[in-house]
Design an enzyme around this catalytic site. Structure first.
Site, PDB file in Angstrom:
ATOM      1  N   GLN A 257     -41.350  49.192  57.957  1.00 50.31           N
ATOM      2  CA  GLN A 257     -40.651  47.973  58.336  1.00 50.31           C
ATOM      3  C   GLN A 257     -40.845  47.750  59.830  1.00 50.31           C
ATOM      4  OE1 GLN A 257     -36.341  47.995  57.481  1.00 50.31           O
ATOM      5  NE2 GLN A 257     -36.215  47.620  59.666  1.00 50.31           N
TER       6      GLN A 257
ATOM      7  N   SER B 286     -38.029  46.337  65.082  1.00 50.82           N
ATOM      8  CA  SER B 286     -37.650  46.544  66.491  1.00 50.82           C
ATOM      9  C   SER B 286     -38.823  46.334  67.437  1.00 50.82           C
ATOM     10  CB  SER B 286     -37.138  47.967  66.700  1.00 50.82           C
ATOM     11  OG  SER B 286     -35.936  48.145  66.004  1.00 50.82           O
TER      12      SER B 286
ATOM     13  N   GLU C 204     -30.019  47.656  53.215  1.00 50.11           N
ATOM     14  CA  GLU C 204     -29.886  48.956  53.868  1.00 50.11           C
ATOM     15  C   GLU C 204     -28.496  49.521  53.567  1.00 50.11           C
ATOM     16  OE1 GLU C 204     -30.165  48.798  58.154  1.00 50.11           O
ATOM     17  OE2 GLU C 204     -31.242  50.701  58.172  1.00 50.11           O
TER      18      GLU C 204
ATOM     19  N   GLU D 151     -22.279  51.085  69.127  1.00 50.63           N
ATOM     20  CA  GLU D 151     -21.630  49.873  69.654  1.00 50.63           C
ATOM     21  C   GLU D 151     -21.845  48.680  68.723  1.00 50.63           C
ATOM     22  OE1 GLU D 151     -23.537  52.062  71.456  1.00 50.63           O
ATOM     23  OE2 GLU D 151     -21.718  52.982  72.268  1.00 50.63           O
TER      24      GLU D 151
END
Lengths: 418, 371
Positions: free
Chosen positions: A135, A138, A256, A384
């Protein structure tokens, strides 16, 4: 309230167990059980080959990608049957590691957006482990802010309708052994960032792709940088409409979350075992009240995650779809593993620095956890980002203020020192 | 796999929540906190009429004869509402001691009255600051007479009877004492949470009857505390959930720097962490509830797990609820302090957090050794 299988579930479990007993590669069991972080202990054998062999065997007997429809190589099983399979497969499941992204994210995205002929061509070999997928999401400029990605897809100038890709992806797991990938690109930088993206799938052996492994902070290399120089993709390999890439990626990311496993490891059982064998200045560590207090906190986090998983399974077996509340798994397990690793090192004193698995306590697992756990807290959504997801999508708090939300992508500042 | 409460149990929770929303708003909690009454008598009577005080008491003794899962959901609702009633003393402890060790005569004498709310029971245990150990129990029993003192007895000033842990020679035994008897003196204590009253009880040659066999005290206490730990965990889970909701609602409404404060990551992340604690506590609570309701061998471990997790969660959520509310959270007028008080009261009921942490690890170790 009970842990019991329904009669149908029990029958299914018995069938699974019988097949695994008769077919699993039992000679690998010891190695798989003692495998640490970031690598399978297979005594030098090629993990990809062994993984493909096991997947192929499963596929031939109808045990691959249980939840997929039969015509695409699956079994059409229920979500709970998939979970039962996972429980019974146990340590052998580690052999499926190289397929997780393909089966968990690429496959479902293809199922939702690819043309029928492509589904029939690509999904069965993906299910059977004959072809591995990765995949490509990013980027150096798009991590937590995935929509900040810059890899360009532009129409080819030859009028073929093909797309020409230029740019760079990063943190691509398994790119170096993958056959295909799903790729999100920017097709229109003149509109706000979420509106100008488009998704494709592509052959990882296409000309113009260069793959460079990343040497990680822990010394291993599980991820890659992938460079695209004039890589050509036919328009038929577009997933979703031009400009709809963000929407398509949300489908991928939602899948996911559907991949509920037996829960993530925190390292607690290993730590507890260590504490029953190692001494502090007050005697056996497990008898030291200061140690006990810390152990108790990590124990209840670990069981809390386990039973949160059970509650999610209960919801699943009632036909409910898991939601963003499952974000807590990694948010708890990642930092807990890091705390546990640091404490285990502390307990070992000076010898805590030794990472040699032949010498270190627990075969060096704590040192491996120590060096791997920072990544767990970042990959697949940082702590975060997960807190934002819980705050916004579970608790209903306002979304972060995004100063770039309505700005054309090519007008967004790119330096903090402008 | 079914790891949730049944529809009937959820219905019971809804019924309890509606009832408490009506009869136990925070003004009712404040009336006890600020006023002369030690508990909300009308609410207590009402809970009895709903059958909530006798959920697990067998029908032959005037109860509903239901299971512990039902009791767990009610405890949770009482925790959410901060109900100023002696439920934990009377239902989670006194009733459980009678069910575990009472003679038929003792059960007949007290269980129907406990179920109807006509009698309140409690458990008198601690004698001074510090962990209660066999050594610290100095109150002595001889010839069915008690001499000594117990301190910080929950609802000790309002209970009709107490189960008392007493020294009998070298062992610890339990006694049942009618608190209106001669030789019993009760003194209400100032505490961090006056919405749940506490007393010192002095026993001067007070008449008592044995509860359970002599020398069986520690075993019975441990057994009943495990059961009460799961139930208390649900009371704490209810409080944790409510404080999380309060903080969330305030974060959505309160504006600062031109934005709702809930849009700042510092606040969002604090709330996310509260959600995580509350969720882990609920999941561990479910495990405890399962073990309690099925009489599973895992109960000691499950109870300690549920208890540690729920104590951490309620304390965490209640303190951060004040933080999210800022200065308003520290006013008497806002309800934040009511939950903060209760969270810290419940954290030491039945033994403190550090004691339960210790117990949990001891039990995990015992299981590992056995395995």
């Amino acid at each position: 309230m009970n842990f019991d299988d329904t009669p149908q579930e029990a029958a299914f479990r018995a069938e699974v167990r019988a097949w695994i007993d008769a077919n699993a590669p039992t000679h690998l069991l010891e190695g798989l059980r003692s495998s640490g972080f970031g690598g399978l202990n297979l005594e030098g054998a090629d993990p990809i080959t062994l993984s493909k062999n096991w997947q192929k065997k499963k596929a031939e007997a109808g045990w691959a990608c249980l939840h997929w429809p039969k015509e695409y190589g699956g079994r059409g099983a229920t979500p709970i049957e998939r979970v039962i399979w996972g429980q019974e497969e146990g340590p052998y499941g580690a052999l499926g590691g190289v397929f997780i992204i393909g089966h968990g994210m690429c496959g479902p995205t293809m199922m939702a957006f690819a043309a029928e002929e492509h589904k029939r061509r690509y999904l069965p070999p993906l299910a059977a482990g004959e072809e591995i997928w990765c995949q490509l999401f990013s980027e150096p400029a798009g991590g937590s802010d995935l929509a900040g990605l810059r890899t360009r897809a532009e129409p080819a100038s030859d009028g073929s309708g093909d797309w020409i890709i230029n740019g760079q992806k990063i943190w691509t797991s398994g790119a170096h052994y993958s056959d295909y990938g799903i790729l999100i690109t920017r097709t229109d930088p003149t509109v706000p960032k979420h509106k100008g993206m488009t998704m494709f799938f592509l052959d990882m052996h296409s000309p113009g792709i260069e793959i460079r492994p990343i040497k990680q902070a822990n010394g291993q290399s599980g991820f890659n940088e992938v460079y695209f120089t004039d890589v050509r993709i036919p328009d038929g390999q577009r997933l979703g409409a031009v400009g709809d890439g963000w929407k398509v990626s949300l489908t991928t990311l939602m899948n996911e979350r559907l991949s509920i496993g037996s829960g993530m490891s925190t390292g607690f059982p290993e730590l507890f075992d260590l504490c029953c064998r190692i001494e502090t200045q007050n005697g056996l560590a497990v008898d030291d009240p200061a140690v006990r207090s810390k152990l108790a906190t990590w124990a209840v986090r670990t069981t809390g995650l386990k039973y949160t998983g059970f509650r999610a399974l209960s919801a699943l077996s009632r036909g409910e779809i898991p939601g963003p509340e499952n974000s807590i798994g990694k948010l708890v397990a990642g930092p807990t593993m890091q705390e546990i690793a640091m404490f285990a090192e502390d307990l070992q004193g000076q010898a805590g620095v030794i990472s040699d698995p032949d010498i270190a306590a627990a075969n060096g697992r704590f040192q491996a956890m120590l060096m791997r756990s920072p990544a767990t807290r970042v990959e697949g959504g940082t702590d975060e980002i997960l807190r934002n997801i819980i705050a916004e999508r579970v608790l209903g708090l306002p979304a972060d203020i995004r100063v770039d939300k309505d700005v054309p992508f090519n007008m967004i500042p790119t330096s903090g020192r402008a | 796999m079914n790891f949730e409460f049944s529809d009937e149990q959820k219905q019971m929770a809804t019924q309890a929540r509606r009832y408490l929303a009506d009869k136990c708003p925070s003004t009712a909690v404040r009336a006890i906190l600020e006023g002369p009454e030690p508990y909300d008598k009308a609410l207590w009577k009402g809970l009895a009429e709903m059958g909530f005080l006798g959920v697990v008491i067998p029908e032959e003794y005037g109860g509903l004869g239901l299971g512990y899962l039902e009791l767990c959901v009610i405890a949770e609702e009482l925790g959410r509402a901060l109900a100023p009633v002696p439920f934990s003393s009377s239902v989670m402890l006194a009733t459980e001691f009678l069910l575990a060790a009472g003679s038929d005569a003792q059960k007949r004498a007290w269980l129907p009255r406990l179920a109807s709310g006509d009698a309140i029971g409690t458990f008198a245990y601690a004698e001074k600051a510090g962990a209660v150990t066999p050594k610290t129990i100095q109150l002595s029993a001889a010839n069915n007479r008690l001499n000594g003192a117990k301190t910080a007895v929950p609802d000790g000033d309002i209970a009709d009877f107490a189960v008392v842990a007493a020294r009998t020679g070298t062992s610890i035994s339990l006694y049942l004492v009618d608190l209106s008897a001669a030789g019993v003196t009760r003194t209400t204590l100032d505490t961090i949470d006056p919405s749940r009253s506490h007393a010192r009880i002095d026993f001067a040659d007070a008449a008592a009857e044995p509860l359970g066999a002599p020398g069986e005290g520690l075993r019975l206490i441990s057994e009943v505390f495990d059961r009460a730990a799961v139930l208390t965990a649900f009371e704490q889970i209810g409080g944790a959930d409510r404080t999380l909701e309060m903080a969330r609602d305030y974060a959505l409404e309160r504006m600062a720097f031109g934005r709702p404060i809930g849009s700042f990551q510092a606040i969002k992340h604090m709330l996310a962490d509260m959600y995580v604690s509350a969720t882990l506590a609920r999941s561990n609570g479910c495990y405890g509830a399962w073990a309690l309701s099925t009489g599973a061998a895992e109960l000691p471990e499950a109870a300690a797990t549920a208890r540690v997790s729920a104590t951490q969660a309620f304390q965490h959520c209640a303190k951060n609820n004040i933080q999210v509310h800022g200065g308003m959270g520290f006013t008497w007028a806002f309800d934040c302090h009511l939950f903060y008080r209760r969270s810290n009261l419940l954290s030491v009921n039945l033994g403190s957090l550090s004691q339960w942490e210790d117990t949990l690890i001891q039990r995990l170790r015992a299981r590992n050794t056995a395995a």
